[in-house]
Write an enzyme that holds these catalytic residues in place. Structure first.
Site, PDB file in Angstrom:
ATOM      1  N   GLY A   1     -11.202   1.179   6.283  1.00  0.00           N
ATOM      2  CA  GLY A   1     -12.134   0.186   7.778  1.00  0.00           C
ATOM      3  C   GLY A   1     -12.055   1.717   8.371  1.00  0.00           C
ATOM      4  O   GLY A   1     -12.885   1.246   9.186  1.00  0.00           O
TER       5      GLY A   1
ATOM      6  N   GLU B   1       0.962  -1.393   0.182  1.00  0.00           N
ATOM      7  CA  GLU B   1       0.003  -0.215  -0.416  1.00  0.00           C
ATOM      8  C   GLU B   1       0.826   0.645   0.214  1.00  0.00           C
ATOM      9  O   GLU B   1       1.547   1.365   0.738  1.00  0.00           O
ATOM     10  CB  GLU B   1      -0.878   0.051   1.405  1.00  0.00           C
ATOM     11  CG  GLU B   1      -2.167  -1.368   1.289  1.00  0.00           C
ATOM     12  CD  GLU B   1      -3.052  -1.377   2.364  1.00  0.00           C
ATOM     13  OE1 GLU B   1      -2.646  -0.239   2.883  1.00  0.00           O
ATOM     14  OE2 GLU B   1      -3.867  -1.700   2.788  1.00  0.00           O
TER      15      GLU B   1
ATOM     16  N   HIS C   1      -8.144   1.285   2.176  1.00  0.00           N
ATOM     17  CA  HIS C   1      -8.075   0.905   3.189  1.00  0.00           C
ATOM     18  C   HIS C   1      -9.283   2.168   3.907  1.00  0.00           C
ATOM     19  O   HIS C   1      -9.257   2.627   4.908  1.00  0.00           O
ATOM     20  CB  HIS C   1      -6.092   1.000   3.406  1.00  0.00           C
ATOM     21  CG  HIS C   1      -6.054   0.381   4.601  1.00  0.00           C
ATOM     22  ND1 HIS C   1      -4.928   0.091   4.860  1.00  0.00           N
ATOM     23  CD2 HIS C   1      -7.050  -0.232   5.786  1.00  0.00           C
ATOM     24  CE1 HIS C   1      -5.343  -0.454   6.313  1.00  0.00           C
ATOM     25  NE2 HIS C   1      -6.046  -0.612   6.953  1.00  0.00           N
TER      26      HIS C   1
END
Length: 530
Positions: free
Chosen positions: A283, A263, A281
């Protein structure tokens, strides 16, 4: 006033919390992306508050001479070199509960998106197509959800899935059967058995040496045909190439990934795979979660820097703000006992037994034991080689076994700590307590009672119990120009072994120790420094 650097984007409310707690704040949210500049100034700060952009590497920490704590606003600490931080005595904290709900909800959302092919259907409809028959999804109700990792986030996912009328099964070596029953999930001890049964599999575990690539190509091949896979935990838990191939072959009906092996993921084999939902990403990316973790890390770091309280630390025992003042005098006792034992022990240590007697045994023992072991190890490995954070690891690496015991009050003192040190040649003990002035006292050495107030410089001697010893020792110290501040004596039996522990105003040099050892009655002499 302690000083904290915020090198990533945190909310203004977090900055204000630091200020309200008497902590000076330097807010430079872009600095985490400039490691060279960060390394230039990191030595000026007591605390470093970060998110994911800042990389707290071993090279950076080597320059952090004053740093005491790193606070990660979030769960993952992949960007912090924890062993390097531990070696320098830097406490590393995270905020494990601040974004649990948000991440769990994202996993549920990804499961729905994958089950109903929502992203592809959305793109098709926006393109002017009306491919109703192409996007045939499946219901969630009645399906079996397999959860890998049933901790903070996994347990929230389980409760949401049960509410959706799913059957929930879980694989987690640390999940007890009692806890599984409380959650309403069925625990599986065999991961492959779970994979063969689950219609949906979702991961909620950290990436460690044990969990890296836990869903390997071999295990993915054993998943139930037509299953769907969701990963909102950590990149590197899943073989992404194997997932992409399984999607293309039709063995997996769908997948949803919020995290990737590398990432930021500008390219990834999953991006071109069919029925694979990918998000960057997200979350923890809700306004509530961002605010929660920022406020939580600011509170935790402030408590540690101003009160000594430790919470949610990954490399140090927790100490609440209420516990800190109660522990403080006993920590001083443990510093004295560990420091004494470390300086008088001459052979390799094989084991330590620490007895907590009376009311001290009702306290949080982890910081006391860590302090005692650290102070004992310092004379053996060097001042910079061990600290409260790294002491248990250093002791374990040297093969030293550590045992703790709690005992009811006994003897003349209502509460005390006793350290028993076993070496390759002998076993010796030292005990200490807290007096009414809230200061530490050493009350026993080798089973011989005495009462000594720890001083910065001390002299310890063992001698034959004969008349004239005190006078000859005092005369020798006077001759050497050493002024006596305190003098504690004790003996085992009349005419047997006796000990003396003196507080002195100046450090006793090795040459002076040699002259003291030359006195007729002396069998051992050690210069001590606390």
């Amino acid at each position: 006033m302690p000083k904290v650097l915020i090198s990533d984007a945190l909310s203004d409310a977090a900055v204000q919390i630091f200020k309200d707690n008497g902590v000076e704040v330097d807010f430079q949210p872009a600095l985490g992306k400039d490691p060279a500049k960060l390394a230039e100034i990191i030595g000026d700060y007591d605390g470093l508050a970060i998110r994911s952009a800042t990389k707290a590497t071993a090279e950076l920490l080597a320059k952090a001479d004053n740093l005491k704590v790193i606070g990660r606003a979030g769960i993952g600490v992949d960007n912090v070199d924890i062993p390097a931080a531990s070696a320098k005595g830097i406490v590393v904290m995270n905020t494990p509960f601040g974004n649990s709900i948000t991440t769990a909800e994202h996993a549920i959302a990804m499961m729905f998106a994958c089950a109903r092919q929502i992203p592809e259907a959305d793109a098709s409809t926006r393109a002017g197509k009306w491919e109703k028959s192409k996007f045939m999804g499946v219901e969630i109700t009645g399906k079996t959800l397999g959860i890998l990792g049933c901790g903070n986030i996994g347990s929230v996912v389980a409760s949401r899935a049960i509410g959706l009328k799913m059957k929930v099964i879980a694989y987690d070596p640390f999940l007890s059967h009692e806890r599984a029953q409380e959650l309403g999930v069925e625990k599986f001890d065999d991961l492959e058995a779970l994979l063969a049964r689950a219609d949906f599999v979702t991961l909620h575990m950290p990436k460690t040496s044990q969990t890296a690539n836990i869903l390997s190509a071999e295990r993915i091949a054993k998943m139930k045909p037509g299953a769907r896979l969701i990963n909102c935990a950590r990149g590197g838990l899943v073989d992404e190439d194997a997932v992409a191939q399984a999607l293309k072959d039709g063995r997996l009906a769908g997948a949803a990934f919020d995290v990737f092996g590398e990432e930021p993921a500008k390219e990834n084999v999953l991006f071109s795979a069919p029925n694979c939902v990918c998000t960057p990403h997200l979350g923890a990316s809700t306004s509530e979660a961002q605010e929660n973790v920022a406020l939580q890390v600011a509170e935790q770091m402030s408590d540690y820097l101003t009160k000594g309280a430790i919470s949610n630390a990954l490399n140090a025992p927790s100490v609440t703000a209420e516990e800190a003042p109660l522990l403080k005098p006993w920590i001083a006792v443990c510093e004295a006992l560990g420091g004494f034992a470390g300086q008088v022990t001459e052979n390799a240590i094989t084991s330590l037994e620490i007895e907590y007697v009376g009311r001290v045994g009702q306290l949080n023992l982890k910081p006391l034991t860590a302090t005692l072991v650290a102070c004992l190890m310092k004379p053996l490995v060097g001042e910079g080689g061990v600290n409260m954070v790294s002491a248990p690891v250093v002791a374990r690496e040297r093969g030293i076994k550590i045992a703790e015991t709690r005992k009811d009050a006994q003897g003349a003192y209502g509460s005390y700590v006793r350290l028993v040190v076993t070496t390759e040649k002998q076993t010796r003990s030292v005990a200490g307590t807290v007096f009414s002035d809230n200061k530490p006292r050493i009350i026993q050495i080798k089973g011989i009672d005495l009462e000594a107030d720890p001083q910065p410089f001390m002299l310890y001697t063992t001698n034959n119990d004969q008349p004239g010893y005190i006078g000859s020792l005092g005369a020798k110290l006077g001759e050497l120009g050493i002024n006596i501040a305190t003098f504690a004596l004790g003996r085992a039996d009349k005419g047997g072994e006796a000990i003396a522990l003196l507080g002195v105003d100046e450090q006793v040099t090795p040459d002076m120790v040699a002259q003291i050892l030359a006195l007729p009655q002396v069998t051992q002499a050690k210069a001590l420094k606390f």
